[in-house]
Structure formats: structure tokens, C-alpha cells
Design a protein around this motif. Structure first.
Motif, PDB file in Angstrom:
ATOM      1  N   SER A 100       0.849  -1.185   0.000  1.00  0.00           N
ATOM      2  CA  SER A 100       0.000   0.000   0.000  1.00  0.00           C
ATOM      3  C   SER A 100       0.887   1.238   0.000  1.00  0.00           C
ATOM      4  O   SER A 100       2.047   1.190   0.384  1.00  0.00           O
ATOM      5  CB  SER A 100      -0.915   0.000   1.219  1.00  0.00           C
ATOM      6  N   CYS A 102       1.912   3.684   1.798  1.00  0.00           N
ATOM      7  CA  CYS A 102       1.929   4.185   3.168  1.00  0.00           C
ATOM      8  C   CYS A 102       3.316   4.665   3.544  1.00  0.00           C
ATOM      9  O   CYS A 102       4.269   4.497   2.793  1.00  0.00           O
ATOM     10  CB  CYS A 102       1.473   3.092   4.133  1.00  0.00           C
ATOM     11  N   THR A 110       4.120   9.554   5.926  1.00  0.00           N
ATOM     12  CA  THR A 110       2.962   9.301   6.774  1.00  0.00           C
ATOM     13  C   THR A 110       2.058  10.534   6.804  1.00  0.00           C
ATOM     14  O   THR A 110       0.867  10.422   7.061  1.00  0.00           O
ATOM     15  CB  THR A 110       3.387   8.950   8.205  1.00  0.00           C
ATOM     16  N   ASP A 112       0.989  12.220   4.306  1.00  0.00           N
ATOM     17  CA  ASP A 112      -0.047  12.053   3.275  1.00  0.00           C
ATOM     18  C   ASP A 112      -1.259  11.320   3.836  1.00  0.00           C
ATOM     19  O   ASP A 112      -2.407  11.666   3.553  1.00  0.00           O
ATOM     20  CB  ASP A 112       0.504  11.277   2.075  1.00  0.00           C
ATOM     21  N   HIS A 113      -1.019  10.314   4.655  1.00  0.00           N
ATOM     22  CA  HIS A 113      -2.120   9.541   5.227  1.00  0.00           C
ATOM     23  C   HIS A 113      -2.862  10.321   6.301  1.00  0.00           C
ATOM     24  O   HIS A 113      -4.075  10.199   6.428  1.00  0.00           O
ATOM     25  CB  HIS A 113      -1.608   8.214   5.778  1.00  0.00           C
TER      26      HIS A 113
END
Length: 129
Positions: A100, A102, A110, A112-113
Motif C-alpha cells: 500500500s 503508506c 505518513t 499524506d495519510h
């Protein structure tokens, strides 16, 4: 050969583990050994051992055992082989797009998440969910 060179480049000139092998030795040809281990699955027993050395914590009284941190010295050969396996796995997983998108990976943040999660939550609130 590229995997071996890449793994050796990542190696520090650190202390030898229980097998007494230093990284300077790795500058010579080890590809045949590693390929043999790869094809047979036979890992040398010394690669499963570690010498634990207590290192005093800075600014603490070294007479107390709790003021030390353990350092495990493991085989330089084993660590080099492990790096090669990790690099190969990452290449296969990345090139096959099997991971994924991630964080905790090269060129993936991180943040972006976190922004995506924030957006998801704001949209849910907007829909009164």
C-alpha cells in the motif's frame, strides 16, 4: 553482484560479532557463499549467535547495571546477507506494486495519510455522520 555491493556500502566499519569477521573481509568476493546459502537454505550456526556487551549510558554512574544498555554484536556476514534479502524483497514488492502507499518507506510520507484521514473525517462531519 549489485545486491552484494549495495549491502556492503550500507555497512559501517563496526565491531565483529561472535564469528570474528570484520566488514573489511566483505570487500572480497562473497557472492558465491551467499548464493550457496540462498540455494541450500543452510545458515551457519554462528549467524544465530550474538555477543552482548553492556555500554554505559552517558552521564550515568557506570557502577549500576541499570545504567548500561546492551549492544548485541552479531555476525557481519549475516547482517550483510540480511540486507541483501531485504533489498530484494523491497524491490519485488515495490516493482510489483504489492505494498500500500503508506509511510515508513522510501518516498512515502505518513503525512499524506494523516491529511487523507483528516479529509475523510471532515467529509463525514459535513454529511453529519
Amino acid at each position: 553482484m549489485a545486491e552484494l555491493k549495495n549491502s556492503i556500502v550500507k555497512s559501517n566499519e563496526s565491531a565483529a560479532g561472535p564469528d570474528g569477521v570484520y566488514y573489511q573481509f566483505l570487500r572480497h568476493t562473497l557472492l558465491k557463499l551467499f548464493n550457496n546459502i540462498w540455494s541450500t537454505g543452510d545458515i551457519p550456526p554462528s549467524w544465530r549467535e550474538a555477543s552482548v556487551v553492556p555500554i554505559p549510558k552517558p552521564g550515568k554512574d557506570p557502577s549500576y547495571p541499570s545504567n548500561h544498555r546492551p549492544i548485541a554484536l552479531t555476525s557481519c556476514l549475516c547482517k550483510t546477507r540480511e540486507r541483501m534479502v531485504i533489498d530484494r524483497l523491497v524491490h519485488v514488492l515495490e516493482s510489483g506494486n504489492l505494498l500500500s502507499k503508506c509511510g515508513f518507506r522510501k518516498d512515502h510520507s505518513t503525512l499524506d495519510h494523516l491529511v487523507g484521514l483528516e479529509t475523510f473525517i471532515k467529509k463525514a462531519f459535513a454529511r453529519k455522520k
